[in-house]
Design an enzyme around this catalytic site. Sequence first.
Site, PDB file in Angstrom:
ATOM      1  N   GLU A 367       0.804  -1.215   0.000  1.00 12.86           N
ATOM      2  CA  GLU A 367       0.000   0.000   0.000  1.00 12.86           C
ATOM      3  C   GLU A 367       0.840   1.269   0.000  1.00 12.86           C
ATOM      4  OE1 GLU A 367      -2.993   0.116  -0.628  1.00 12.86           O
ATOM      5  OE2 GLU A 367      -3.769  -1.876  -0.183  1.00 12.86           O
ATOM      6  N   HIS A 370       2.160   2.509  -3.206  1.00 12.22           N
ATOM      7  CA  HIS A 370       1.289   3.318  -4.052  1.00 12.22           C
ATOM      8  C   HIS A 370       1.626   4.795  -3.893  1.00 12.22           C
ATOM      9  CE1 HIS A 370      -1.047   0.036  -5.445  1.00 12.22           C
ATOM     10  NE2 HIS A 370      -1.585  -0.249  -4.276  1.00 12.22           N
ATOM     11  N   GLU A 390      -0.597  -1.340 -10.228  1.00 16.96           N
ATOM     12  CA  GLU A 390      -0.832  -2.384  -9.234  1.00 16.96           C
ATOM     13  C   GLU A 390       0.380  -3.310  -9.110  1.00 16.96           C
ATOM     14  OE1 GLU A 390      -3.044  -4.546  -6.367  1.00 16.96           O
ATOM     15  OE2 GLU A 390      -3.299  -2.548  -7.239  1.00 16.96           O
ATOM     16  N   HIS A 454      -6.283  -5.266 -11.234  1.00 13.49           N
ATOM     17  CA  HIS A 454      -5.701  -6.184 -10.258  1.00 13.49           C
ATOM     18  C   HIS A 454      -5.312  -7.505 -10.891  1.00 13.49           C
ATOM     19  CE1 HIS A 454      -8.652  -3.521  -8.198  1.00 13.49           C
ATOM     20  NE2 HIS A 454      -7.514  -3.181  -7.621  1.00 13.49           N
TER      21      HIS A 454
END
EC number: 3.4.24.-
Length: 677
Positions: A367, A370, A390, A454
């Site tokens: 995370e 990102h 992703e 994803h």
Amino acid sequence: MRSSSSRRRTSHTLHRRTAGAALVGVAALLTAAIQSGAATAAPQQAPSAAAAHASVQLSPSQRAELLRDASSGTARTAAAIGLGDQERLVVRDVVKDADGTLHTRYERTYAGLPVLGGDLIVDTAKSGETQRVIKATNAALKVSDLTPDVTKSAAEQQAVARAKALGGTKSAADSSRKVIWAASGKPVLAYETVVGGLQDDGTPNELHVITDAATGQKLYEYQGVRNGTGNTMYSGTVPLTTTLSGSTYTLNDGARGGHKTYNLNRGTSGTGTLFSQTSDTWGNGTASNSATAGADAHYGAAVTWDFYKNTFGRSGIRNDGVAAYSRVHYGNAYVNAFWDDSCFCMTYGDGTSNTHPLTSLDVAGHEMSHGVTSNTAGLNYSGESGGLNEATSDIFGTGVEFYANNSTDVGDYLIGEKIDINGDGTPLRYMDKPSKDGASKDSWYSGIGSVDVHYSSGPANHFFYLLSEGSGAKVINGVSYNSPTADGLPVTGIGRDKALQIWYRALTTKFTSTTNYAGARTGTLAAAGELYGTSSAEYKAVQDAWAGVAVGSRSGGGGGGGTVFENTADVSIPDNGAAVTSSITVSGRSGNAPSNLQVGVDIIHTWRGDLVIDLVAPDGTAYRLKNFSSSDSADNVQTTYTVNASSEVANGTWKLRVQDQATYDTGYINGWKLTFP
């Protein structure tokens, strides 16, 4: 993810799925998935030149000075690279190499309006000479009418209606502004509208909708809050850096930019309460102790910080020495975790029945990466660029896990392997063979841009595994892998450390918001060439690993049933102007070319009917591939032509010649190749 500036606000979450659950949670910039201006592979050089291309770790003051210098020269830079009178540059980031080369990242405005999809990178030598410009779009910024025909309120109503259809609960937009939309085709005046609030599952909502200001057509949308991975997984007994004030300890990491970890205590807004206590032992390894989740989150943030600093010389997510912060115990039984650029923070829910806080090392590394993508390439969360976004978090999240060297959670190429979000003990993703999750794709194909990001991340994850470890069966840290290749040929890995360096350099100096898989290949080859030399084993391995996922040809020209010669350099095509050419030198062939010479063409251009395309043989003979057509309004020429070239000598310089024979639409040669069966 995107930046937390006033221009846009995004966040990433982790969401429970039933079948084929994916690690979700990435960022989106606001532009469509087209590749424009991909980086060109570096010139031939010796591997000893690698040190010159290594990024220099800048102190905050050094970085600030470089940013000030770049900002003071934006007008000169804009003129030097041929921008129009109404275009202005805004400095976003800068990377410096050991040889003095600067990679400066800009965003653009047009007539004072933000240009979405207008970002670019300018590479400047120590002498000040511009070496290369990498653009998110090569379309000319010319918008004749800056007065909207559609009202702002109409655009807001459209966005609110769309948000409600997706589970939003707000009845009004949070904001709306005029922008130039340049991410797909011809730039147009548009509105960007943001609708916040909550979604029906309690996830924060932040829908961005782009509306054509002339027609009212919805051009693009993305959800600022994205799904990630999750469920509980602890890292055993770990060291934590805390702060003592008087007799009270707090989860405040002064060694890593002042990262703080807060307890939301089931709340969904604000920062909550900073974890503090009289003992410096945090949690007891169970969810019943609220400090356990705090310890996991604090540890995950520390390891992620250290990974980026010690692996790439990056000081924090924004590379400015400033830490993000973490929030745990978000909401009630919230089975998610998310990164949010607007607060520059990481947030974790407590999972099913509040017994499984999603504070795992995998989640932290994935995370928070990102945020790094948001503050570098800003890869769009749509189409192929969304899959690359992703995958970037999967790649660096994997790097974080290996870097931690944690005996409770050993490094592997399985994503979310201990979360068990499906309740069947299986990982969410497999980097060696992505399709094992039932939804991800092993290799690239022409329609992959329409797949959920994803799952379209699969080819990039697969590429990274092949580049790191190679193909075939093997056991790493007790985990068995067996990675196939799209062309059935083996790939020899170069090691994870080198693969990470190549991906990071490509992300920070080659990728733009619209980079697609072809552009990722070009960018990683350029990065490998700069780091290790274009004649190096590392450079060839990048070619072979991409060929292993059906992106481009092998290093020896093999694969796909023939010998391939390729040119991936961009060549701009002037509007209704003179013909331009791109050359390929063929060598090592005997006799004449075949009767079924394959000419693969990749041209990005709106209204492709304007184009006339020829293959020009070494002796000057031209073979018409495509004629002009006033009725063909579709975009782009991405196809393979078969030419009977048996009367031509194979060796020599072949050219692709392209001419635009009508006004208004522009584009560029993205690359082309010759395949000799």
